[in-house]
Design a protein around this motif. Structure first.
Motif, short mmCIF file in Angstrom:
data_model
loop_
_atom_site.label_atom_id
_atom_site.label_comp_id
_atom_site.label_asym_id
_atom_site.label_seq_id
_atom_site.Cartn_x
_atom_site.Cartn_y
_atom_site.Cartn_z
N ASN A 50 0.84 -1.20 0.00
CA ASN A 50 0.00 0.00 0.00
C ASN A 50 0.88 1.25 0.00
O ASN A 50 1.90 1.28 0.67
N ARG A 51 0.43 2.29 -0.70
CA ARG A 51 1.10 3.59 -0.62
C ARG A 51 0.54 4.41 0.54
O ARG A 51 1.16 5.35 1.00
N VAL A 52 -0.67 4.06 0.99
CA VAL A 52 -1.32 4.71 2.13
C VAL A 52 -1.84 3.58 3.01
O VAL A 52 -2.27 2.55 2.51
N HIS A 53 -1.76 3.76 4.32
CA HIS A 53 -2.32 2.75 5.21
C HIS A 53 -2.97 3.42 6.41
O HIS A 53 -2.73 4.59 6.68
N LEU A 54 -3.80 2.67 7.12
CA LEU A 54 -4.43 3.17 8.34
C LEU A 54 -3.55 2.82 9.54
O LEU A 54 -2.98 1.73 9.61
N ASP A 55 -3.46 3.75 10.48
CA ASP A 55 -2.89 3.47 11.79
C ASP A 55 -4.05 3.32 12.75
O ASP A 55 -4.83 4.26 12.94
N VAL A 56 -4.20 2.13 13.30
CA VAL A 56 -5.24 1.86 14.29
C VAL A 56 -4.61 2.13 15.65
O VAL A 56 -3.73 1.38 16.10
N ARG A 57 -5.02 3.20 16.28
CA ARG A 57 -4.33 3.72 17.46
C ARG A 57 -4.82 3.06 18.75
O ARG A 57 -5.53 3.65 19.55
N ALA A 58 -4.41 1.83 18.95
CA ALA A 58 -4.84 1.05 20.11
C ALA A 58 -4.04 1.35 21.37
O ALA A 58 -4.49 1.06 22.47
N GLY A 59 -2.85 1.94 21.22
CA GLY A 59 -1.98 2.16 22.38
C GLY A 59 -1.80 3.61 22.76
O GLY A 59 -0.81 3.96 23.40
N VAL A 60 -2.74 4.47 22.41
CA VAL A 60 -2.61 5.91 22.69
C VAL A 60 -2.40 6.14 24.19
O VAL A 60 -3.13 5.62 25.02
N GLY A 61 -1.36 6.89 24.51
CA GLY A 61 -1.08 7.24 25.90
C GLY A 61 -0.30 6.19 26.68
O GLY A 61 0.10 6.43 27.81
N LEU A 62 -0.08 5.04 26.07
CA LEU A 62 0.65 3.96 26.76
C LEU A 62 2.10 3.93 26.28
O LEU A 62 2.39 4.27 25.13
N VAL A 63 3.00 3.49 27.15
CA VAL A 63 4.42 3.39 26.79
C VAL A 63 4.97 2.06 27.29
O VAL A 63 4.37 1.37 28.12
N GLY A 64 6.13 1.71 26.75
CA GLY A 64 6.88 0.55 27.23
C GLY A 64 6.12 -0.76 27.12
O GLY A 64 5.40 -1.02 26.16
N GLU A 65 6.29 -1.58 28.15
CA GLU A 65 5.70 -2.91 28.16
C GLU A 65 4.17 -2.87 28.18
O GLU A 65 3.52 -3.74 27.60
N GLU A 66 3.59 -1.87 28.83
CA GLU A 66 2.13 -1.75 28.87
C GLU A 66 1.59 -1.52 27.45
O GLU A 66 0.60 -2.12 27.04
#
Length: 143
Positions: free
Chosen positions: A81-97
C-alpha cells in the motif's frame, strides 16, 4: 482556504461486504441496515446485477471517524500500500504496557482473519507498533 471538513477512505477490494465487516470489527464501525426482503448483505448483493454490486460502505457510529468505502475491482492487490491506516490502540501507553496492549489487539484481529506481519519494539526513540494485514492483504499498523 479549503472548506473540506470530512474525508472518506476508499479500499479497492475483491469482496466489499466481507472487507467492510472486518473493518467494522476492527474499528467498532457499523454496517448500514440490510434492505428489506434480504436476510444478509451477501444475499442482497447476490440478487443484484454484477455491475450494481460494486460498492459498500460502513460508518463510525459516533460520527467522529471517516466513512470507509469498499469498491470491488477486478485486479488483486499486487504491491505494498502507498497509504495505510494506523489503528491507534496504544494511545497514551508506553513501554511494556503499550506492547502488551498492541499484542492483545493483534491477537483479537488475527482471530478475525487479520495477519501479523511485523512487531517493532520500542527503541528509545520510537514506541512499539505492530504491522498487520487485513483479510485482503492491505497493510495497517497498530500504534
Amino acid at each position: 482556504m479549503s472548506t473540506i471538513r470530512q474525508i472518506q477512505v476508499t479500499f479497492d477490494c475483491a469482496d466489499p461486504v466481507r472487507l467492510a465487516a472486518f473493518w467494522c470489527e476492527v474499528l467498532g464501525y457499523v454496517l448500514p441496515e440490510i434492505p428489506e426482503g434480504h436476510a444478509t448483505w451477501e444475499e442482497c448483493f447476490r440478487s443484484l446485477p454484477p455491475e450494481d454490486a460494486v460498492y459498500f460502505a460502513c460508518t463510525d457510529p459516533s460520527g467522529a471517524g471517516p466513512r470507509l468505502l469498499f469498491q470491488r475491482v477486478p485486479e488483486g492487490k499486487v504491491v505494498k500500500n502507498r497509504v495505510h491506516l494506523d489503528v491507534r490502540a496504544g494511545v497514551g501507553l508506553v513501554g511494556e504496557e503499550r506492547l502488551a496492549t498492541l499484542e492483545a489487539e493483534c491477537a483479537r484481529l488475527m482471530a478475525l482473519g487479520g495477519q501479523h506481519v511485523l512487531t517493532q519494539r520500542a527503541d528509545g526513540v520510537n514506541e512499539s507498533c505492530i504491522t498487520m494485514q487485513d483479510i485482503e492483504g492491505n497493510e495497517f499498523c497498530l500504534t
